[in-house]
Enzyme design. Structure first.
Site, PDB file in Angstrom:
ATOM      1  N   ASP A 105      -5.533   9.400  10.899  1.00  0.00           N
ATOM      2  CA  ASP A 105      -6.924   8.955  10.789  1.00  0.00           C
ATOM      3  C   ASP A 105      -7.368   8.170  12.012  1.00  0.00           C
ATOM      4  O   ASP A 105      -6.556   7.811  12.877  1.00  0.00           O
ATOM      5  CB  ASP A 105      -7.123   8.137   9.505  1.00  0.00           C
TER       6      ASP A 105
ATOM      7  N   ASP B 214      -4.667  -0.039  -2.544  1.00  0.00           N
ATOM      8  CA  ASP B 214      -5.321   0.722  -3.623  1.00  0.00           C
ATOM      9  C   ASP B 214      -4.759   2.144  -3.719  1.00  0.00           C
ATOM     10  O   ASP B 214      -5.348   3.016  -4.341  1.00  0.00           O
ATOM     11  CB  ASP B 214      -6.839   0.764  -3.402  1.00  0.00           C
TER      12      ASP B 214
ATOM     13  N   HIS C 174      -4.423   4.329  -1.354  1.00  0.00           N
ATOM     14  CA  HIS C 174      -5.000   5.373  -0.501  1.00  0.00           C
ATOM     15  C   HIS C 174      -3.981   5.927   0.488  1.00  0.00           C
ATOM     16  O   HIS C 174      -3.170   5.193   1.036  1.00  0.00           O
ATOM     17  CB  HIS C 174      -6.310   4.945   0.182  1.00  0.00           C
TER      18      HIS C 174
ATOM     19  N   GLU D 180      -9.623   7.267   0.090  1.00  0.00           N
ATOM     20  CA  GLU D 180      -9.818   6.169  -0.842  1.00  0.00           C
ATOM     21  C   GLU D 180      -9.792   6.694  -2.282  1.00  0.00           C
ATOM     22  O   GLU D 180      -9.878   7.912  -2.504  1.00  0.00           O
ATOM     23  CB  GLU D 180     -11.178   5.510  -0.567  1.00  0.00           C
TER      24      GLU D 180
HETATM   25  C1  GLP Z   1      -4.998   1.806   6.762  1.00  0.00           C
HETATM   26  C2  GLP Z   1      -4.661   3.211   7.200  1.00  0.00           C
HETATM   27  C3  GLP Z   1      -3.640   3.858   6.302  1.00  0.00           C
HETATM   28  C4  GLP Z   1      -2.462   2.920   6.123  1.00  0.00           C
HETATM   29  C5  GLP Z   1      -2.953   1.679   5.450  1.00  0.00           C
HETATM   30  C6  GLP Z   1      -1.856   0.692   5.124  1.00  0.00           C
HETATM   31  O1  GLP Z   1      -5.971   1.758   5.781  1.00  0.00           O
HETATM   32  N1  GLP Z   1      -5.800   4.048   7.241  1.00  0.00           N
HETATM   33  O2  GLP Z   1      -3.228   5.094   6.879  1.00  0.00           O
HETATM   34  O3  GLP Z   1      -1.476   3.551   5.377  1.00  0.00           O
HETATM   35  O4  GLP Z   1      -3.887   1.051   6.324  1.00  0.00           O
HETATM   36  O5  GLP Z   1      -1.614  -0.183   6.182  1.00  0.00           O
HETATM   37  P1  GLP Z   1      -0.416  -1.187   6.229  1.00  0.00           P
HETATM   38  O6  GLP Z   1       0.784  -0.349   6.522  1.00  0.00           O
HETATM   39  O7  GLP Z   1      -0.757  -2.105   7.352  1.00  0.00           O
HETATM   40  O8  GLP Z   1      -0.337  -1.846   4.916  1.00  0.00           O
END
Ligand code: GLP
Length: 262
Positions: free
Chosen positions: A70, A139, A141, A146
């Protein structure tokens, strides 16, 4: 679905890096190994370990093609919170991957829908993704899919929820108003169409998401739960993330993993 429980974050990352390097090294047909990659804090330890392995000659990325999950809409590459910047500074700049093998969605494109369609087409041109590594949000995702994103979604534009804006504001002066409100993201189906999926889930704050992903129903409310339908999905997690699994589930996965060789 496999759930590989490791004692702590460091061990989880070491396990995941071993798994990925093993898969890359096992590819012997001359075609590139196609690797999907996430951003976020969860994969940082995996990237560090893969960099170490690359420098030690244990794995090479010369024949690896990557597709990132992303990217924010409207942040230029040079912005230090763009996922482009994150990936180059935390990983690609330190390994032997040819620059042209790296694919990251362009959130500055004048034609965002065209950008997403071209991304899906490029993944298809390689015959799909061999292994998609991912992380999840609190959440549940997967990428920026989402809650209530279709489990059949492909790469497209996503609107971020307030929850995600708040969680990600830690990178934007703790001000949710500074977080871009839209992103480009591979779809849930883009991930589950991959031959293998490896998702990292660590820390207490992901315990609810892990329980819903593994023990809950397959539901668009927790988009990562789509992994339950994948024939080769692995969740690598640490002990703190297991806090909301039932004791039976926790014991089951420890039990069945005893004899696995990576
Ligand atoms: C963002 C990214 C996700 C990632 C998530 C969790 O929202 N778009 O791809 O998995 O964060 O991040 P973290 O690993 O910092 O908890």
């Amino acid at each position: 679905m496999r759930v590989v429980i490791q004692e702590n974050y460091k061990k989880m990352c070491a396990w995941a890096a071993d798994y990925i390097a093993g898969r890359i090294n096992a590819k012997k047909d001359g075609k590139p190994f196609v690797l999907g990659l996430p951003t976020g804090s969860s994969p940082l330890g995996v990237y560090a370990e893969l960099i170490r392995k690359n420098k030690a000659g244990e794995v090479s990325f010369k024949n690896v093609v990557t597709f990132n999950m992303d990217e924010y809409v409207g942040l230029p590459r040079e912005h230090e919170q763009s996922y482009w910047h994150f990936m180059w500074s935390n990983f690609f700049d330190h390994i032997d991957i040819p620059h042209e093998n790296v694919n990251i969605l362009n959130g500055m494109s004048d034609d965002l829908e065209g950008e997403c369609a071209a991304y899906e087409a490029k993944i298809a041109s390689y015959g799909g993704i061999d292994l998609f590594m991912g992380g999840i949000g609190v959440d549940g995702h997967l990428a920026f899919n989402e809650p209530f994103t279709s489990l059949n979604s492909v790469t497209g534009i996503r609107v971020l929820t307030s929850d995600t804006l708040i969680v990600n504001s830690r990178f934007f002066d703790n001000d949710p108003a500074k977080v871009p409100t839209r992103a480009l993201s591979v779809g849930v189906k883009t991930v589950t169409d991959s031959k293998e999926v490896l998702v990292l889930i660590n820390g207490h704050n992901k315990a609810r998401a892990l329980a819903n992903t593994v023990e809950g129903a397959v539901s668009q409310k927790w988009t990562a739960s789509a992994l339950q339908l994948h024939p080769a999905a692995i969740i690598a997690c640490d002990e703190p993330a297991c806090g909301e699994l039932t004791v039976d589930t926790y014991k089951y996965f420890l039990d069945v993993e005893k004899d696995q060789r990576l």
